[in-house]
Design a protein around this motif. Sequence first.
Motif, PDB file in Angstrom:
ATOM      1  N   ASN A 206      57.153  30.905  72.941  1.00  0.00           N
ATOM      2  CA  ASN A 206      56.338  30.483  71.804  1.00  0.00           C
ATOM      3  C   ASN A 206      55.135  31.393  71.626  1.00  0.00           C
ATOM      4  O   ASN A 206      54.760  31.736  70.506  1.00  0.00           O
ATOM      5  CB  ASN A 206      55.853  29.033  72.014  1.00  0.00           C
ATOM      6  CG  ASN A 206      56.969  28.020  71.968  1.00  0.00           C
ATOM      7  OD1 ASN A 206      57.778  28.020  71.049  1.00  0.00           O
ATOM      8  ND2 ASN A 206      57.023  27.142  72.965  1.00  0.00           N
TER       9      ASN A 206
ATOM     10  N   SER B  37      61.999  32.337  63.672  1.00  0.00           N
ATOM     11  CA  SER B  37      61.897  31.373  64.765  1.00  0.00           C
ATOM     12  C   SER B  37      62.370  30.019  64.257  1.00  0.00           C
ATOM     13  O   SER B  37      61.988  29.588  63.170  1.00  0.00           O
ATOM     14  CB  SER B  37      60.451  31.259  65.257  1.00  0.00           C
ATOM     15  OG  SER B  37      59.975  32.507  65.725  1.00  0.00           O
ATOM     16  N   HIS B  38      63.196  29.351  65.064  1.00  0.00           N
ATOM     17  CA  HIS B  38      63.806  28.096  64.648  1.00  0.00           C
ATOM     18  C   HIS B  38      63.681  27.089  65.776  1.00  0.00           C
ATOM     19  O   HIS B  38      63.917  27.425  66.935  1.00  0.00           O
ATOM     20  CB  HIS B  38      65.291  28.328  64.325  1.00  0.00           C
ATOM     21  CG  HIS B  38      65.802  27.500  63.193  1.00  0.00           C
ATOM     22  ND1 HIS B  38      66.134  28.031  61.975  1.00  0.00           N
ATOM     23  CD2 HIS B  38      66.039  26.169  63.091  1.00  0.00           C
ATOM     24  CE1 HIS B  38      66.562  27.065  61.169  1.00  0.00           C
ATOM     25  NE2 HIS B  38      66.513  25.928  61.830  1.00  0.00           N
TER      26      HIS B  38
ATOM     27  N   ARG C 183      62.968  23.071  62.070  1.00  0.00           N
ATOM     28  CA  ARG C 183      61.753  23.689  61.549  1.00  0.00           C
ATOM     29  C   ARG C 183      61.890  25.190  61.714  1.00  0.00           C
ATOM     30  O   ARG C 183      62.508  25.678  62.675  1.00  0.00           O
ATOM     31  CB  ARG C 183      60.524  23.196  62.316  1.00  0.00           C
ATOM     32  CG  ARG C 183      60.321  21.690  62.258  1.00  0.00           C
ATOM     33  CD  ARG C 183      59.972  21.207  60.868  1.00  0.00           C
ATOM     34  NE  ARG C 183      59.690  19.783  60.854  1.00  0.00           N
ATOM     35  CZ  ARG C 183      59.378  19.098  59.761  1.00  0.00           C
ATOM     36  NH1 ARG C 183      59.295  19.721  58.590  1.00  0.00           N
ATOM     37  NH2 ARG C 183      59.143  17.801  59.820  1.00  0.00           N
TER      38      ARG C 183
ATOM     39  N   ARG D 155      59.974  29.264  61.211  1.00  0.00           N
ATOM     40  CA  ARG D 155      58.853  30.153  60.921  1.00  0.00           C
ATOM     41  C   ARG D 155      59.411  31.537  60.634  1.00  0.00           C
ATOM     42  O   ARG D 155      60.246  32.060  61.393  1.00  0.00           O
ATOM     43  CB  ARG D 155      57.865  30.256  62.081  1.00  0.00           C
ATOM     44  CG  ARG D 155      56.695  31.212  61.797  1.00  0.00           C
ATOM     45  CD  ARG D 155      55.790  31.404  63.002  1.00  0.00           C
ATOM     46  NE  ARG D 155      54.671  32.302  62.717  1.00  0.00           N
ATOM     47  CZ  ARG D 155      54.728  33.627  62.821  1.00  0.00           C
ATOM     48  NH1 ARG D 155      55.855  34.231  63.207  1.00  0.00           N
ATOM     49  NH2 ARG D 155      53.665  34.361  62.537  1.00  0.00           N
TER      50      ARG D 155
ATOM     51  N   ARG E 240      54.747  32.197  58.115  1.00  0.00           N
ATOM     52  CA  ARG E 240      54.764  30.929  57.370  1.00  0.00           C
ATOM     53  C   ARG E 240      55.706  29.970  58.080  1.00  0.00           C
ATOM     54  O   ARG E 240      56.869  30.295  58.320  1.00  0.00           O
ATOM     55  CB  ARG E 240      55.203  31.154  55.929  1.00  0.00           C
ATOM     56  CG  ARG E 240      55.484  29.911  55.084  1.00  0.00           C
ATOM     57  CD  ARG E 240      54.302  28.974  54.962  1.00  0.00           C
ATOM     58  NE  ARG E 240      54.347  28.108  53.785  1.00  0.00           N
ATOM     59  CZ  ARG E 240      55.111  27.034  53.664  1.00  0.00           C
ATOM     60  NH1 ARG E 240      55.920  26.683  54.641  1.00  0.00           N
ATOM     61  NH2 ARG E 240      55.067  26.310  52.554  1.00  0.00           N
ATOM     62  N   SER E 241      55.182  28.796  58.454  1.00  0.00           N
ATOM     63  CA  SER E 241      55.960  27.774  59.157  1.00  0.00           C
ATOM     64  C   SER E 241      56.232  26.603  58.235  1.00  0.00           C
ATOM     65  O   SER E 241      55.366  26.200  57.443  1.00  0.00           O
ATOM     66  CB  SER E 241      55.210  27.275  60.388  1.00  0.00           C
ATOM     67  OG  SER E 241      54.909  28.316  61.281  1.00  0.00           O
ATOM     68  N   SER E 242      57.414  26.008  58.367  1.00  0.00           N
ATOM     69  CA  SER E 242      57.732  24.842  57.552  1.00  0.00           C
ATOM     70  C   SER E 242      57.021  23.589  58.052  1.00  0.00           C
ATOM     71  O   SER E 242      56.696  22.704  57.255  1.00  0.00           O
ATOM     72  CB  SER E 242      59.253  24.611  57.539  1.00  0.00           C
ATOM     73  OG  SER E 242      59.745  24.359  58.842  1.00  0.00           O
TER      74      SER E 242
ATOM     75  N   GLN F 184      56.229  23.212  67.036  1.00  0.00           N
ATOM     76  CA  GLN F 184      55.421  24.110  66.223  1.00  0.00           C
ATOM     77  C   GLN F 184      55.458  25.530  66.798  1.00  0.00           C
ATOM     78  O   GLN F 184      55.666  25.727  67.997  1.00  0.00           O
ATOM     79  CB  GLN F 184      53.994  23.602  66.138  1.00  0.00           C
ATOM     80  CG  GLN F 184      53.886  22.221  65.498  1.00  0.00           C
ATOM     81  CD  GLN F 184      52.473  21.880  65.101  1.00  0.00           C
ATOM     82  OE1 GLN F 184      51.830  22.608  64.347  1.00  0.00           O
ATOM     83  NE2 GLN F 184      51.967  20.764  65.601  1.00  0.00           N
ATOM     84  N   MET F 185      55.210  26.528  65.932  1.00  0.00           N
ATOM     85  CA  MET F 185      55.394  27.922  66.316  1.00  0.00           C
ATOM     86  C   MET F 185      54.166  28.779  66.007  1.00  0.00           C
ATOM     87  O   MET F 185      54.270  29.977  65.790  1.00  0.00           O
ATOM     88  CB  MET F 185      56.644  28.491  65.634  1.00  0.00           C
ATOM     89  CG  MET F 185      57.929  27.876  66.160  1.00  0.00           C
ATOM     90  SD  MET F 185      59.319  27.973  65.008  1.00  0.00           S
ATOM     91  CE  MET F 185      59.002  26.560  63.938  1.00  0.00           C
ATOM     92  N   ASN F 186      52.983  28.135  65.994  1.00  0.00           N
ATOM     93  CA  ASN F 186      51.719  28.860  65.939  1.00  0.00           C
ATOM     94  C   ASN F 186      50.840  28.321  67.057  1.00  0.00           C
ATOM     95  O   ASN F 186      51.073  27.225  67.585  1.00  0.00           O
ATOM     96  CB  ASN F 186      51.042  28.720  64.570  1.00  0.00           C
ATOM     97  CG  ASN F 186      50.816  27.267  64.205  1.00  0.00           C
ATOM     98  OD1 ASN F 186      49.882  26.629  64.674  1.00  0.00           O
ATOM     99  ND2 ASN F 186      51.685  26.717  63.356  1.00  0.00           N
TER     100      ASN F 186
END
Length: 284
Positions: free
Chosen positions: A48, A65-66, A85, A87, A104-106, A249-251
């Motif tokens: 991550n 990224s999924h 989700r 990114r 940009r992440s969903s 989450q990916m941030n």
Amino acid sequence: MKRISIIILFFTSLSVGAQDELLEILESEEAKEAGYVSATFKSTRVINGHSVETRSNAVLEFIISHRFGTINSGYDEFYGLDISRIRLGLEYGLTDNLNIGIGRSSFDKVVDAFLKYRFLRQSGSFPFTATAFTSFARKTIEQDGLEGADRNAHTGQILIARKFNSNFSVQIAPTLIQRNLVPSNEDANLLVAIGLGARYKVSNRIAIVSEYYPQLSDKSDVFKDSFAVGVDIETGGHVFQLHFTNAIQMNERGFIGETTDDFWNGDIHYGFNITRVFDLRPNN
């Protein structure tokens, strides 16, 4: 499942006639960096979080990224595969040591941007590599009570890694995250955490990786420390990172500070990162 198939077909089409592109770029980087230790991690991500690695000057990296739902969600959600989700990120080497990126992440519709600078290099006479990282993330989702600067968070990290031999590398990442709005009074606006990462190479193209981000500042009981374990697979022009994690989450703000699932209680998400690099240097 249809979306997964489209992604795979997209990347397969990109790789036609260029299956060895990534290896060639990495080999040229190694030749250029004679005297320095290279490939401490194979990707700019451990899982991550970021690794100490940076892309070379004029090399563009595209990352998908999924993260799926939790495996323990059962058959009704097809063990998490019905929930996803994503990114999308672009990263670019301004120099061999200075990178910029956007994403940009969903999840929460987060837009993020970062700056990354590698300022120390491991060599025969110096024991580790160090990279400074700073990022900005903004939630753009419509939500009551979330207005203006309350949507923003800033992250600062120093990534420090050592490659002990050709197979084994470790990284430590002291982390500060300033959140303008926190979920509850129990959560600190200034989040302090320390990231721990490791990579063990089992073959020329496969490595086992793991990552843990314990929070050191106050947090409410609803939030858990982020943990992940996975496999890196290098296939010509791509790097596939397949992993299991409790973070969806990916941030940095999200997976370090706002993870609500408990890995050790079975709240495990299957996920992957797919990396594609493009050499934009002249005469390439």
